[in-house]
Every structure is written in structure tokens, then in C-alpha cells.
Design an enzyme around this catalytic site. Sequence first.
Site, PDB file in Angstrom:
ATOM      1  N   CYS A 195      -5.006  -0.469 -12.701  1.00 15.85           N
ATOM      2  CA  CYS A 195      -5.357   1.309 -13.776  1.00 15.85           C
ATOM      3  C   CYS A 195      -5.726   0.290 -15.210  1.00 15.85           C
ATOM      4  CB  CYS A 195      -4.661   2.418 -14.024  1.00 15.85           C
ATOM      5  SG  CYS A 195      -2.869   2.099 -14.183  1.00 15.85           S
ATOM      6  N   SER A 212       1.474   1.317   1.335  1.00 15.08           N
ATOM      7  CA  SER A 212      -0.588   1.690   1.101  1.00 15.08           C
ATOM      8  C   SER A 212      -1.342   0.775   1.875  1.00 15.08           C
ATOM      9  CB  SER A 212      -0.242   1.667  -0.364  1.00 15.08           C
ATOM     10  OG  SER A 212      -1.713   2.049  -0.529  1.00 15.08           O
ATOM     11  N   ALA A 213      -1.808   0.546   2.935  1.00 10.52           N
ATOM     12  CA  ALA A 213      -2.326  -0.108   4.228  1.00 10.52           C
ATOM     13  C   ALA A 213      -3.530  -1.316   3.213  1.00 10.52           C
ATOM     14  CB  ALA A 213      -3.310   0.412   4.610  1.00 10.52           C
ATOM     15  N   HIS A 214      -4.023  -0.555   1.820  1.00 16.89           N
ATOM     16  CA  HIS A 214      -4.617  -1.602   1.437  1.00 16.89           C
ATOM     17  C   HIS A 214      -4.409  -2.979   0.768  1.00 16.89           C
ATOM     18  CE1 HIS A 214      -4.586  -0.188  -2.835  1.00 16.89           C
ATOM     19  NE2 HIS A 214      -4.975   0.985  -2.446  1.00 16.89           N
ATOM     20  N   GLN A 262       4.331  -2.802  -2.605  1.00 19.74           N
ATOM     21  CA  GLN A 262       4.278  -4.621  -2.817  1.00 19.74           C
ATOM     22  C   GLN A 262       4.712  -5.715  -1.622  1.00 19.74           C
ATOM     23  OE1 GLN A 262       1.585  -5.656  -4.100  1.00 19.74           O
ATOM     24  NE2 GLN A 262       1.218  -4.094  -5.509  1.00 19.74           N
ATOM     25  N   THR A 289      -6.221  17.325   8.893  1.00 14.39           N
ATOM     26  CA  THR A 289      -6.860  16.860  10.404  1.00 14.39           C
ATOM     27  C   THR A 289      -5.866  15.026  10.336  1.00 14.39           C
ATOM     28  OG1 THR A 289      -8.574  18.409  10.571  1.00 14.39           O
ATOM     29  CG2 THR A 289      -8.400  15.941  12.495  1.00 14.39           C
ATOM     30  N   ASN A 321       4.618  -3.913  -9.129  1.00 14.87           N
ATOM     31  CA  ASN A 321       3.444  -4.598  -9.152  1.00 14.87           C
ATOM     32  C   ASN A 321       2.821  -5.251  -9.926  1.00 14.87           C
ATOM     33  OD1 ASN A 321       3.399  -1.955 -10.106  1.00 14.87           O
ATOM     34  ND2 ASN A 321       1.628  -2.456 -10.464  1.00 14.87           N
ATOM     35  N   GLY A 339       0.213   5.435  -0.597  1.00 14.90           N
ATOM     36  CA  GLY A 339       1.333   5.493  -1.539  1.00 14.90           C
ATOM     37  C   GLY A 339       1.338   6.210  -2.977  1.00 14.90           C
ATOM     38  N   THR A 340       0.273   7.001  -3.110  1.00 22.19           N
ATOM     39  CA  THR A 340       0.927   7.593  -4.131  1.00 22.19           C
ATOM     40  C   THR A 340       1.095   8.714  -3.515  1.00 22.19           C
ATOM     41  OG1 THR A 340      -0.770   6.655  -6.174  1.00 22.19           O
ATOM     42  CG2 THR A 340      -0.691   8.754  -6.147  1.00 22.19           C
TER      43      THR A 340
HETATM   44  N1  PLP Z   1       3.477   1.685  -5.979  1.00 25.05           N
HETATM   45  C1  PLP Z   1       3.047   0.762  -6.484  1.00 25.05           C
HETATM   46  C2  PLP Z   1       4.127  -0.095  -6.677  1.00 25.05           C
HETATM   47  C3  PLP Z   1       2.048   0.263  -6.279  1.00 25.05           C
HETATM   48  O1  PLP Z   1       1.516  -1.259  -6.500  1.00 25.05           O
HETATM   49  C4  PLP Z   1       0.742   0.984  -5.889  1.00 25.05           C
HETATM   50  C5  PLP Z   1      -1.140   1.067  -6.513  1.00 25.05           C
HETATM   51  O2  PLP Z   1      -0.960   0.239  -6.816  1.00 25.05           O
HETATM   52  C6  PLP Z   1       0.257   1.735  -5.411  1.00 25.05           C
HETATM   53  C7  PLP Z   1       2.361   2.863  -6.206  1.00 25.05           C
HETATM   54  C8  PLP Z   1      -0.404   3.345  -5.128  1.00 25.05           C
HETATM   55  O3  PLP Z   1      -0.754   2.526  -3.861  1.00 25.05           O
HETATM   56  P1  PLP Z   1      -1.917   4.254  -3.457  1.00 25.05           P
HETATM   57  O4  PLP Z   1      -2.703   2.730  -4.353  1.00 25.05           O
HETATM   58  O5  PLP Z   1      -2.012   3.635  -1.880  1.00 25.05           O
HETATM   59  O6  PLP Z   1      -2.017   5.369  -4.142  1.00 25.05           O
END
Ligand code: PLP
Length: 374
Positions: free
Chosen positions: A326, A199-201, A179, A237, A151, A71-72
Site C-alpha cells: 500500500c 492468505s492464499a494470494h 508471509q 456462502t 512483510n 488475511g486482514t
Molecule cells: N499481514 C501481512 C504480514 C501481510 O503481508 C498482508 C498483506 O500484505 C496482510 C496481513 C493482509 O493480507 P490480505 O491481503 O490477504 O488481506
Amino acid sequence: MKKVYLDNASTTAIRPEVIAEMTKVLADDYGNPSSSHSYGRSSRNLVELARKSVAKYINASAQEIIFTSCGTEANNIILQSSIRDLKIERIITSKIEHHAVLHTIQVLASQYPIQVDYVAVLPSGEIDMVHLTTLLSKPAKTLVSLMHINNEIGTILNIQRVATICKQYKALFHTDTVQSIGKVSIDLQEIPIDFLVASAHKFHGPKGIGFAYIRKGIILNALLYGGDQEKGLRAGTESIHNIVGMAKALSLSYLHLNHDKQHITHLKKYTQTQLELHFPGVIVNGGLETIYTILNVLLPLPSSKTSMILFHLDMKGIALSRGSACQSGSVKPSHVLSEILTEQAIKKPSLRISFSHYNTIQDIDYLIEALKTV
Ligand code: PLP
């Protein structure tokens, strides 16, 4: 020792069906999707089927989906490339965005002659829509970047309303939906969003994969230079097993959405009731309407307990967060809670309890018992 995982806004456990699908791809489909031989064609097929599947769940077209590592990265591609390529003069955002957006915008503001306006955040954690409209009424080529679901506190932005306001003022609209994708239905034919990310995780898929949605007709250039993968926007890739795993996780999330949502909503209500019963005076951070997966509470405990509460819970096998991932373990107050709480309240222990369909009532009872001994 019993272990309880209540940190699902930070990351989630992968569904077994996703692991099975990914394992098969890892073993069998190792061809490079850019190769023209049968191994390559078979991998290309998997990647493009996954793209179609992902697009279908948000009612987008496959060509609007760009796979990224997370996602970042998706947020960075959108923010950095749109400032550079679309000649944006002003960004309107808020101080409660995820650092993937907040820090990126801060750096961009030091590199480009852009103005950054922060829209006011109400004490409930909601965005002040009147202020947003006031800011937008001053003419400038603008990108609005506001997250869908916060989040940390789970507040929900009315993206339909923001998208409509942005259209009215001819501003582009980017929303961080990390989220919400997989937990809330989003129909991009109904809502005129220009950019979103996932973001898949966060929806029981693998780590190391996400995607950006870039509305058809918006042309951005690459941040990474190299091959032509992802229409030249994201060279490198393709991570086929991760892409297939993400598509599978997303399809399962939406397949089970109603059932999982019902279960998790019940757990969240139960948690809040139990907290109110055993900790009179507990306050929910983030107002009345928050996503069913996140409950952020301010506990009526002395400030002296703040620094050790997570450690105490961890010793009992319970995982949850104070703010965003974090920040757990750090003594720095959450930048989101700092925006909405008083100086006194911010010193007290706040907890982010974030649920998944794997959680049970027994998990919550165990958490409450553990909290009583803090
Ligand atoms: N944006 C939000 C709202 C999130 O909660 C997070 C992850 O905590 C991210 C972005 C970052 O996603 P990723 O861990 O896939 O880089």
C-alpha cells in the site's frame, strides 16, 4: 519490453495447477454447500476436504480452521472477537506489525478499556525478547500479537520462544503468519500458538481467500451476523473455488518447498552479492537473519532519487516495492523502516525485493542493470 516481477511479498502469480482446479470447480460445483441436495453435498464435500488439507499442513485439526476472505479479515476476527469475548485487558504488540493488525488494535483501544503495550524493536528489526518478558511480568489478561515474518524487511520472529514465554505468563498468543505459511513449516502440535492467519494470494493461490486458525477450546463469536457457515463465526456462502484453490496452492507450496527454497535462497544471495559489487555501501535492512523470500536494502544513492526510483524501474518493466504494497508509490515513509532506521537513512532509497520460484538470475541481472541507470 522485458517484464520482471519482484514484488512477491505483495502478491504472487497463481500456479497453473491451481487455476485448473479452480476452473473445474467454477464450472461444475456450483451447489451451495448449505443445501442438502446432491449439488450442495458435493460442494460441502469439497469445502471440508480443503479444510482437512489446509489443517494437515500446519498440523492442526480441521475444526480449528475458519475460512475468511483474506488475511486482514482473519486478523480482524481474532483481534476484535478476542477483545470482546475473552475479556482481554491488555494487548502486547509491536509498531512494525502489518496495518491489518496495527490499525485494528488502534481502533479497539478506542472502543474498549484495554491497555496497549508496544514491545521494543531492536535496530535489526527483531523483537526485544527481554522487554517482552518484562511487559508480561505485570499481571493482566493479555493477548500478545506479534507477526512471524515481517512483510517489509523479512525479519523472523522465534515463534517457538514467544509461544513458550506466553504460556509461562498465561497470555494468549496471536501471530500473523501471512508471509510464512506456504514458505516455512509450522507445526502447531509443537508450538503452542493460539491464533494464526494466512492468505492464499501470498503463496500462489487466489486473491479473496484466507484462513484463521483458532486453537480448540477457545470460543469466539462472530463479527458478521447471518448464517451458520464456518461454525457461525463467519457467515456468508462459502467461496468454494477459492477455498479449493487455496488448499491446492498450499499443498503445492509444501510439496515444492525444499526445491523452491533452495532456488530462491540462491537468487537472494546472488542479488545481495551483485548489489554489494555494483553499489558499495549498500545496507541490508532487517538484520542478518531474514526470510529467504525478502531482501530489503538501503541503497547508497542520494535522497533526491528516493521518490523516482520505483517509477524509473517501472518504466523498465520491473515491479518491486519500497515498503509494503500500500505504500509503494506513496511518499510517506514506511512505518517499519521508520522504527529501525535513522532520520537520515529513512530519506534514502530503500527497496524491498521479494522473490518467488518463478524468478531467474536473468531477472536479477536486468534489475541490477536498471538500478545502475537510476
Ligand atoms: N499481514 C501481512 C504480514 C501481510 O503481508 C498482508 C498483506 O500484505 C496482510 C496481513 C493482509 O493480507 P490480505 O491481503 O490477504 O488481506
